[in-house]
Write an enzyme that holds these catalytic residues in place. Structure first.
Site, mmCIF file in Angstrom:
data_model
loop_
_atom_site.group_PDB
_atom_site.id
_atom_site.type_symbol
_atom_site.label_atom_id
_atom_site.label_comp_id
_atom_site.label_asym_id
_atom_site.label_seq_id
_atom_site.Cartn_x
_atom_site.Cartn_y
_atom_site.Cartn_z
ATOM 1 N N GLN A 1 0.798 -1.244 -0.072
ATOM 2 C CA GLN A 1 -0.070 0.130 0.077
ATOM 3 C C GLN A 1 0.973 1.404 0.081
ATOM 4 O OE1 GLN A 1 -3.223 0.023 -0.332
ATOM 5 N NE2 GLN A 1 -3.827 -1.930 0.348
ATOM 6 N N CYS B 1 -10.140 -8.203 2.258
ATOM 7 C CA CYS B 1 -10.125 -9.715 2.339
ATOM 8 C C CYS B 1 -10.632 -10.494 3.563
ATOM 9 C CB CYS B 1 -8.152 -9.783 2.451
ATOM 10 S SG CYS B 1 -7.583 -8.982 1.441
HETATM 11 C C1 LIG Z 1 -0.783 -4.556 2.972
HETATM 12 C C2 LIG Z 1 -1.028 -5.591 1.941
HETATM 13 N N1 LIG Z 1 -0.191 -6.844 1.535
HETATM 14 C C3 LIG Z 1 -0.557 -7.646 0.832
HETATM 15 C C4 LIG Z 1 -1.653 -7.587 0.029
HETATM 16 C C5 LIG Z 1 -1.849 -8.523 -0.992
HETATM 17 O O1 LIG Z 1 -1.367 -8.327 -2.030
HETATM 18 P P1 LIG Z 1 -1.832 -9.061 -3.544
HETATM 19 O O2 LIG Z 1 -3.262 -8.957 -3.964
HETATM 20 O O3 LIG Z 1 -0.940 -8.498 -4.593
HETATM 21 O O4 LIG Z 1 -1.385 -10.393 -3.461
HETATM 22 C C6 LIG Z 1 -2.571 -6.319 0.067
HETATM 23 C C7 LIG Z 1 -3.707 -6.382 -0.626
HETATM 24 O O5 LIG Z 1 -4.893 -6.631 0.024
HETATM 25 C C8 LIG Z 1 -2.280 -5.232 0.945
HETATM 26 O O6 LIG Z 1 -3.117 -4.392 1.264
#
Ligand SMILES: Cc1ncc(COP(=O)(O)O)c(C=O)c1O
Length: 428
Positions: free
Chosen positions: A207, A352
């Site tokens: 982020q 999520c």
């Molecule tokens: C802080 C953070 N880390 C990891 C992720 C996971 O990212 P990706 O969708 O590229 O796997 C997200 C996304 O939701 C996130 O906000």
């Protein structure tokens, strides 16, 4: 010319979300719309330039390899890294898994302790939990009420057998920006004082990269996770920054053709990588302007809502990333709020975890009361958000919160001056 034009209605106001009656999109932490310029760069690699970048014997391979090299340079330039330290992955989830498990496994004979925080993304927390099931020890640092880690608590948690400290750069729910440089300095000074190797410093910057300035050398970051779809790039691609000097040692999770320094086997998906590279190139050039616009819109949203609606709490440090505004509306239930706001695409807590009705673990880690954690909304503002959209959101929030509160017996009692915290509720 490849790619598509933004919807004419949307381009008039500069926005992307109010397309043919669809909800206004204010969920930029979940994902961002792809920048049309990124798609333009990608398209040739999905059509005529379809070579495998690892094919060394013909022009198809060479042109794809050249494009991958160029993209790698753009990613590196955005974070002040050497391009050889960039490893392409499928996204931040994979980068976090690869880094956390890979470092832990490589060092397991001598160092079996890891430090992280309670407010990390699930993919960091669950990687750590998996390692615990494999005999590793993990310290989950609490955070202060504003969401920041305490450097003294971090220092106190460090042990000679700590191999890794993983602390995110910008929180996906509350936008809090952790003091990365101070954290790495704490690790360095602690290691020096104790005459032990410095634990590696990892930051999940999904982020942060492309939104706020990140420089791996200046901030003392050893390993970092990056995601393209949070910065107007395609989904399914990301990167891990893995420092080579001094070298970070980790065990690969995926074995095969030995691509990406042997750390991540598998054919590098050239079109997606080109998209990530272009997203990074644009972000480097436009970050300051994007940040200024997002800050203005963020202030407009906060001012508009607080002018019209009482009893709101902003969660997290107010000096956090302005494109993530997390507000709790007292005396309103978060799910009812979301249901009534169907014309705005928002999230309560992280996307999520929004399938579950559990109040957000991030807000709970800040010490938020259960009801306030339940009544929170996250407003995610981005490059294509418009003033008109923000004004409409302010109007809708005002209407909906006012209406829901009118139906709330608790709100009525508060209006009558009753201190509801003093009420003893009986159970039936
Ligand atoms: C802080 C953070 N880390 C990891 C992720 C996971 O990212 P990706 O969708 O590229 O796997 C997200 C996304 O939701 C996130 O906000």
């Amino acid at each position: 010319m490849f790619g598509f034009k933004l919807n004419p209605v949307a381009t008039k106001t500069g926005g992307t979300s109010k397309v043919s009656g669809r909800p206004i999109y204010l969920d930029m932490q979940a994902t961002t719309p792809m920048d049309p310029r990124v798609l333009d760069r990608m398209l040739p690699f999905l059509t005529e330039q379809y070579g495998n970048p690892h094919s060394r014997t013909h022009a198809y391979g060479w042109e794809a390899e050249g494009a991958v090299d160029e993209a790698r340079q753009h990613v590196a330039d955005l974070i002040g890294a050497n391009e050889k330290d960039i490893v392409f992955t499928s996204g931040a989830t994979e980068s976090n898994n690869m880094i956390i498990k890979g470092i832990a496994k490589f060092h397991q004979s001598k160092r079996k302790h890891i430090i992280t925080t309670q407010t990390e993304h699930k993919c960091v927390l669950d990687s750590c939990r998996y390692l615990q099931s494999q005999g590793f020890e993990v310290t989950y640092l609490p955070v202060l009420p504003n969401g920041l880690v305490s450097l003294s608590e971090l220092r106190a948690a460090l042990r000679p057998d700590t191999s890794l400290v993983s602390i995110m750069a910008v929180n996906n729910e509350i936008g809090v920006i952790q003091p990365l440089k101070e954290i790495s300095e704490t690790l360095k000074s602690w290691a020096k004082e104790n005459g032990v190797p410095k634990p590696y410093f990892h930051t999940d910057a999904a982020q942060a990269v492309g939104k706020i300035p990140i420089n791996v050398d200046e901030m003392g970051i050893d390993v970092m996770s990056i995601s393209a779809h949070k910065i107007y790039g395609p989904k399914g691609i990301g990167a891990a920054y893995v420092r080579r000097r001094p070298r970070v040692r980790l065990e690969p999770l995926i074995h095969g053709g030995g691509q990406e320094r042997g750390l991540r086997s598998g054919t590098v998906p050239a079109p997606l990588v080109v998209g990530l590279g272009e997203a990074c190139r644009i972000a480097k050039r436009e970050m300051a302007a994007d940040h200024a616009r997002v800050s203005e819109l963020s202030q407009r949203l906060i001012d508009g809502i607080t002018k019209n609606v009482a009893e709101i709490v902003r969660n997290g440090d107010p000096k956090g990333y302005p494109g993530c505004v997390n507000l709790s509306f007292a005396y309103v239930e978060g799910e009812s709020l979301l249901m009534a706001l169907k014309d705005i695409a928002l999230s309560s807590g992280s996307a999520c975890t929004s399938a579950s009705l559990e109040p957000s673990y991030v807000l709970r880690a800040l010490g938020a009361a259960e009801d306030m954690a339940h009544s929170s909304l996250r407003f995610g503002i981005g490059r294509f958000t418009t003033e008109a959209e923000i004004d409409l959101v302010v109007e809708r929030i005002t209407q909906v919160v006012t209406r829901l509160r009118e139906m709330s017996p608790l709100w009525e009692m508060v209006q009558e001056g009753i201190d509801i915290s003093k009420i003893e509720w009986s159970q039936h």
